[in-house]
Scaffold this active site. Structure first.
Site, PDB file in Angstrom:
ATOM      1  CB  CYS A  79      36.388  13.781  -0.166  1.00 22.13           C
ATOM      2  SG  CYS A  79      36.698  15.281   0.806  1.00 22.13           S
ATOM      3  CG  HIS A 182      39.444  11.213   2.475  1.00 24.25           C
ATOM      4  ND1 HIS A 182      39.790  11.373   1.152  1.00 24.25           N
ATOM      5  CD2 HIS A 182      39.156  12.453   2.953  1.00 24.25           C
ATOM      6  CE1 HIS A 182      39.727  12.653   0.833  1.00 24.25           C
ATOM      7  NE2 HIS A 182      39.343  13.331   1.903  1.00 24.25           N
ATOM      8  CD  GLU A 184      41.002   8.058   0.342  1.00 21.81           C
ATOM      9  OE1 GLU A 184      41.237   9.266   0.163  1.00 21.81           O
ATOM     10  OE2 GLU A 184      39.837   7.586   0.423  1.00 21.81           O
TER      11      GLU A 184
END
Length: 205
Positions: A79, A182, A184
């Site tokens: 990001c 992202h 994750e």
């Protein structure tokens, strides 16, 4: 072990949790000496470009990050961590980024009529298979949260997305990798990307 770089503006806990979930040993650090000892590093980020660069410099992390990448060890920006690798951002005029890659960070166009910030799932077009995207097929959906996007000026773009503009959503240049989205927070696709990064850190990809 993989270092998660802490400069006071990162989304550290979710990144650490995801890495541990895939069996990747990791630790959070703001210590340049500890960063040098790591086998791989992640630069996460949530917040403003100018504030993040100011914090990196105040903590003495700018040159250690440059040295780490120059060493050839795997490095992943996430990001804002992607945006900081480039030269400048419309979010913070006059503030120099790390300048490790050529390109600018631009604001998503309001005239598109789409909601800004761009929050949610978006499909990717993979331009460079392999590396971070090894074993990822089709047009996978990943999770974005951003108001600014990359326009790279060299041949490093690994994936793009469309949201009022063509977003350079991921880049790869040798050991330097980064994504605007992202991983994750991107479900199984995101975990696959992190597993690919883990394999690079372990010398297997």
């Amino acid at each position: 072990m993989t270092a998660i770089i802490d400069y006071g503006a990162g989304n550290l806990q979710s990144v650490e949790k995801a890495l541990r979930h895939i069996g990747c040993g990791c630790f959070v650090t703001a210590d340049p000496a500890e960063l040098r000892q790591a086998r791989a590093a992640v630069l996460p980020g949530v917040g403003a470009f100018g504030d993040a660069m100011k914090s990196l410099r105040a903590r003495g992390l700018e040159e250690p990050i440059r040295a780490f990448i120059a060493s050839g060890k795997p490095f992943l920006g996430i990001c804002l961590g992607l945006q900081l690798l480039f030269e400048s951002s419309e979010e913070s005029p006059g503030v120099a980024g790390l300048g490790l890659l050529k390109g600018k960070i631009l604001r998503l166009p309001a005239e598109s009529g789409l909601k800004i910030p761009h929050i949610g799932w978006n499909s990717l077009t993979i331009r460079k298979p392999g590396g971070l995207f090894a074993g990822v097929e089709g047009e996978p959906y990943v999770y974005f949260v951003h108001s600014y996007y990359l326009q790279a000026e060299e041949d490093v773009v690994a994936a793009t997305a469309e949201y009022g503009a063509t977003i350079h959503a991921a880049v790869q240049k040798d050991n330097l990798l980064a994504c605007q989205f992202h991983p994750e927070k991107s479900g199984e696709v995101g975990l696959k990307l992190l597993r690919n990064f883990k394999a690079m850190a372990e010398g297997g990809n």
